[in-house]
Design a protein around this motif. Sequence first.
Motif, PDB file in Angstrom:
ATOM      1  N   THR A 101     -36.344 -44.510   3.792  1.00 31.19           N
ATOM      2  CA  THR A 101     -35.393 -43.570   3.216  1.00 31.19           C
ATOM      3  C   THR A 101     -34.388 -44.387   2.436  1.00 31.19           C
ATOM      4  O   THR A 101     -33.749 -45.292   2.991  1.00 31.19           O
ATOM      5  N   ASP A 102     -34.265 -44.107   1.122  1.00 36.14           N
ATOM      6  CA  ASP A 102     -33.378 -44.948   0.311  1.00 36.14           C
ATOM      7  C   ASP A 102     -31.923 -44.482   0.426  1.00 36.14           C
ATOM      8  O   ASP A 102     -31.613 -43.524   1.152  1.00 36.14           O
ATOM      9  N   THR A 107     -37.173 -40.038   0.325  1.00 38.85           N
ATOM     10  CA  THR A 107     -38.264 -40.691   1.050  1.00 38.85           C
ATOM     11  C   THR A 107     -39.097 -41.507   0.080  1.00 38.85           C
ATOM     12  O   THR A 107     -39.494 -41.022  -0.976  1.00 38.85           O
ATOM     13  N   ARG A 108     -39.353 -42.752   0.448  1.00 44.39           N
ATOM     14  CA  ARG A 108     -40.181 -43.642  -0.384  1.00 44.39           C
ATOM     15  C   ARG A 108     -41.380 -44.073   0.449  1.00 44.39           C
ATOM     16  O   ARG A 108     -41.222 -44.468   1.606  1.00 44.39           O
ATOM     17  N   ARG A 109     -42.549 -43.995  -0.152  1.00 47.99           N
ATOM     18  CA  ARG A 109     -43.786 -44.338   0.574  1.00 47.99           C
ATOM     19  C   ARG A 109     -44.463 -45.520  -0.111  1.00 47.99           C
ATOM     20  O   ARG A 109     -44.761 -45.456  -1.303  1.00 47.99           O
ATOM     21  N   TRP A 110     -44.748 -46.559   0.661  1.00 47.83           N
ATOM     22  CA  TRP A 110     -45.296 -47.797   0.107  1.00 47.83           C
ATOM     23  C   TRP A 110     -46.524 -48.241   0.905  1.00 47.83           C
ATOM     24  O   TRP A 110     -46.621 -47.988   2.106  1.00 47.83           O
ATOM     25  N   LYS A 127     -44.947 -55.100  -1.547  1.00 45.73           N
ATOM     26  CA  LYS A 127     -45.359 -53.709  -1.796  1.00 45.73           C
ATOM     27  C   LYS A 127     -46.406 -53.688  -2.903  1.00 45.73           C
ATOM     28  O   LYS A 127     -46.214 -54.321  -3.949  1.00 45.73           O
ATOM     29  N   GLU A 152     -46.077 -45.043  -3.912  1.00 50.88           N
ATOM     30  CA  GLU A 152     -45.460 -45.408  -5.195  1.00 50.88           C
ATOM     31  C   GLU A 152     -45.909 -46.805  -5.591  1.00 50.88           C
ATOM     32  O   GLU A 152     -46.063 -47.660  -4.720  1.00 50.88           O
ATOM     33  N   SER A 154     -45.082 -50.446  -6.656  1.00 51.69           N
ATOM     34  CA  SER A 154     -43.874 -51.254  -6.465  1.00 51.69           C
ATOM     35  C   SER A 154     -43.292 -51.678  -7.799  1.00 51.69           C
ATOM     36  O   SER A 154     -44.021 -52.105  -8.694  1.00 51.69           O
TER      37      SER A 154
END
Length: 312
Positions: A101-102, A107-110, A127, A152, A154
């Motif tokens: 969570t930035d 929400t960021r998914r890597w 990433k 996402e 990187s």
Amino acid sequence: MSRMLTIGAAQLGPIQRHHTRLEVVDRLIALLHQAHDHGVELVVYPELALTTFFPRWFVDDIAEADHWYERSMPNADTQSLFDEAKRLGIGFCLGYALLETDADGATRRWNVQTLVERDGSIVATYKKTHIPGHEHHEPDRPFQHAERYYFEPSPDGFGVWRAFGGLVGMMICNDRRWPESYRVMGLQGVELILCGYNTPIHYVPDPSQDILQGFHNALVMQAGAYQNGTWVVGVAKGGVEEGVDSLGQSMIVAPSGQIVAQALSTDDELVVARCDLDWCRRYQGTLFDFDRYRRPEVYTRITSQRGAILPD
Ligand code: CDT
């Protein structure tokens, strides 16, 4: 001169949907114990090594897939791996899905790999840069490859870190097919590139490539190693996972481009090689002396455009 590092490519066989993280971590620790018996100092695990390759399924509400992602590393499920590796004095590289969570609450998914030193300290988390497959549900496929929905790309690019007595970089699966991945690390003097992968044998957009999966896997890693004078360790999660057959053929490639060790099975299997990091100098200091021979002034298209622009 020699700087020897004993490396283990810890290939995994399939992880089915019903397998728990704790069951998988037990397998990772079993491979770690084998590695210890062989004097290994660095164990490399595959991409998404804690779960099944979940991008083969599409869910309309992405939050339904959140359970496939880790929130932190180490965490309650993986702490035993970190503890045992530290106790044995073995470093490792582990691929997994990471949900962050930035600062804005988004929400960021890597798709990531974390590199851990022999003393248990975290060197870096890389990433994935090149995210293959598709963004939307494609119902006509026999299975999905919706990585572009779940991860996402990187923005960070390819770092190189001082670790394990050398210069170490990471890439993940599809990154290995792109010469730029190796070169960006090569331009930081990389001596060892660690790469986990999940490569389905059946390539839905062009099945004529299916029979060539093993050839292409070796081709790109051998070329990348040679052209940058670096060791490359490619590690598969192979075998039939939820009905989808994936490539094994984990390998350790020398700076000469030669494969010095390769997996025989598509199961959990440890492949070991003693790697002399000083061997990189033979290539980086001669034929591939970048500072002497490269011509960056005529390579500007590499960074100024993405797709091909045809001549008039
Ligand atoms: N995991 C991953 O990146 N796999 C891809 C499969 C081909 S693209 C559908 C790979 O490059 O091996």
